[in-house]
Design a protein around this motif. Sequence first.
Motif, PDB file in Angstrom:
ATOM      1  N   ARG A   1       2.504  -2.298   9.871  1.00  0.00           N
ATOM      2  CA  ARG A   1       3.542  -3.142   9.281  1.00  0.00           C
ATOM      3  C   ARG A   1       4.776  -3.123  10.172  1.00  0.00           C
ATOM      4  NH1 ARG A   1       4.256  -1.130   3.343  1.00  0.00           N
ATOM      5  NH2 ARG A   1       3.161   0.724   4.040  1.00  0.00           N
TER       6      ARG A   1
ATOM      7  N   ASP B   1       0.866  -1.184   0.000  1.00  0.00           N
ATOM      8  CA  ASP B   1       0.000   0.000   0.000  1.00  0.00           C
ATOM      9  C   ASP B   1       0.896   1.226   0.000  1.00  0.00           C
ATOM     10  OD1 ASP B   1      -2.062  -1.877   0.492  1.00  0.00           O
ATOM     11  OD2 ASP B   1      -1.594  -1.790   2.620  1.00  0.00           O
TER      12      ASP B   1
ATOM     13  N   GLY C   1       0.305  -8.118   6.940  1.00  0.00           N
ATOM     14  CA  GLY C   1       1.091  -6.924   6.673  1.00  0.00           C
ATOM     15  C   GLY C   1       2.402  -6.857   7.420  1.00  0.00           C
TER      16      GLY C   1
END
Length: 512
Positions: free
Chosen positions: A302, A94, A323
Motif C-alpha cells: 500500500r 486489511d 491497494g
Amino acid sequence: MSLRFSLMGPVRAWRDEEEVGLGPRQQRAVLAALLLNNGIRLSNEQLIGMVWDEPTPSALMALRTYVYKIRKTLPELHLKSMDGGYTVRAEIVDDCRGEPLEGLRSAYFDAQRVRLGDYRLKVREDCLERELDVLELQKHVAAHPLRERPRALLMRALYLEGRQGEALDHFHRARALLNEELGLEPGPELREVHARILNGDLSAPRRPEQLLPDLVDFTGRAEEIAQALRTLPGTVGITGMRGSGKTALATRIGHLVKGRFPDGQIFVRGRDVAGELLRAVGVENPVGDRAALWREKARGKRFLVVVDDVQDAATVRDLATPGSAMILTSVRRMDELPGVTWLKTAGLAEREARDFFRKVLGPARVDAEPEQAGVLLERLSRLPGPIRVIGGRLSSRPHWTIGMVLQQMEREGKLAGVIPSDCVAMLAPLIAAEERLSDPERHMLMCFARQDAEVIDSQRAADLSGADPGEIEMVLESLAGVHLIEPLVLGRYRLPRFVRFYFRLRTPALTG
C-alpha cells in the motif's frame, strides 16, 4: 468523509477515524456478504442463501429490514437496489486482526473463512515485513512452521539486529524441517536471504517518505478534500490553472491519508514517472518495461503516490495497483485516463481568500484596509499562488499599504509590454502558461485583454481575428482546457481578471 471496512476479525466499519456500530449479527452478515462480493450485484435469493443455511419464509422480509438499517447507518455506502438485488462498492482494509468473519455462521461464510484465512496470513506477513519485529516474527514462525516467507523475514530481521549466527541457524532448522516433513529443499526466497547473509549484502527494506511538507497556512478546499477522501485508494486527479494550488491540495490530502499507506509515500515530478517510482523503492537501474516492474514491486503493498504536474497521460497510464493510491496534478484534465476522479481548483471562495491573505500578511494589516484587500484579491482572481507572493511582498515592506500596491498595479497595467522585475514572481504561473500557448491562443487573449473584456463571445472573437468560427471555437476550447478562460454557456467564456491583467501587460510587446 471516508468510509472503510474490515472483514478480518468481526465485521467492522470506520467513518474517517471513528468506528461505526453495525448492529446485530445477522445485519452484519448481510453487510459482510455484500462486501465479499464488492461491486457485484447479488439477488435477494443469493443473499438469503449466503446468510441463512435454512431460510424461513420470513427471510426476505428480514433481509429488506437489514438492508434498510444498513442504509440508515451508512448512507454514504450507496447501497443500491437493482432488479430485485443489491450491490455496494466499498474500501475494504486489511487490519491483521483475529479470525475472518468472526461470529458469522453459515456454509457460505465457513467457505469464505478458509479463503480469507489464507489471505489473512499473507496480510499478516505483509505487516510483519514492514515492521521486521523479531519477537512477532518468532511467534508467527512458531504458529506456521512450514511457511517459508516468515522464516525468511525472521532471518532478515535477526541479521539486521546483528544476530548473524541466529539468522543462519534458522535457515538450517528450516531446511531440516522441510526435508523431514515434506521431502523438500528450501525455496528461492529462503535461499536468497541465506546467500545474501553469507555475502554480507542484506539491507533493510526501503520505506520512502517523500511527501512535501504540509502548509501550515493551507486554507479552504473542504469540498475537494472530502471528495478525494471518498475516492482514495482510487486515483484522484487535480486540475486547474497554474497558481491555483493543485500541489498544495495534493500535499494536504496526502498528509491526511498517509497513515492508510504504511509502505510509504512517493512524490514524483517529471516525465520518467515509472523510473522514479522504482528508484524510490530501491531499484536503481530499472531495465525493460518499467511500468510492469513497478506493478510487480507494488503488488500486495500500500503506497501513496503523488505525481505532480503530469504532462503526458502515457507516463502514468499503467501505474495504478490494487491497494495503493495515486494523486495526480495536471493543468489539463486528462479524460483519456480511466478510473480517475477529477477535482478542479480555481480561485478560493471570497471568505477563504481573505482568510488566507490574513495568514500570509497578518490580520492587522488586512483588516485595516478591508475594501482595498477585497479589490486586490479580486484582481488576483483569488488564486492562492499570487496571493502568497503579493502578501510576501507587502510583508517585506512594512510601511506600504494595500492601497499602494493597487496603485502600483494600475501603473504597471499601462506599461509598454514590460513586466516589472518585482512582478515576475507574482505572474510566474501565467508566464509559464504563456510559454505553452500557440500564436492564435496568445493573440486571442491579447485581443480581449486589451479591451478589458470579462466575457469572450465566440462570434465576436471570430470578427476580431478574421478567422473561421470553427477554428476560433477550437482555440477557445483549448484555452479553457488550461483554465485561462472559463466556459459559461456554449460559445461564451469568462476571462479572469488576473489573466486580463497579465495579457494587458503583454499586449504592446505582442502587437509590436
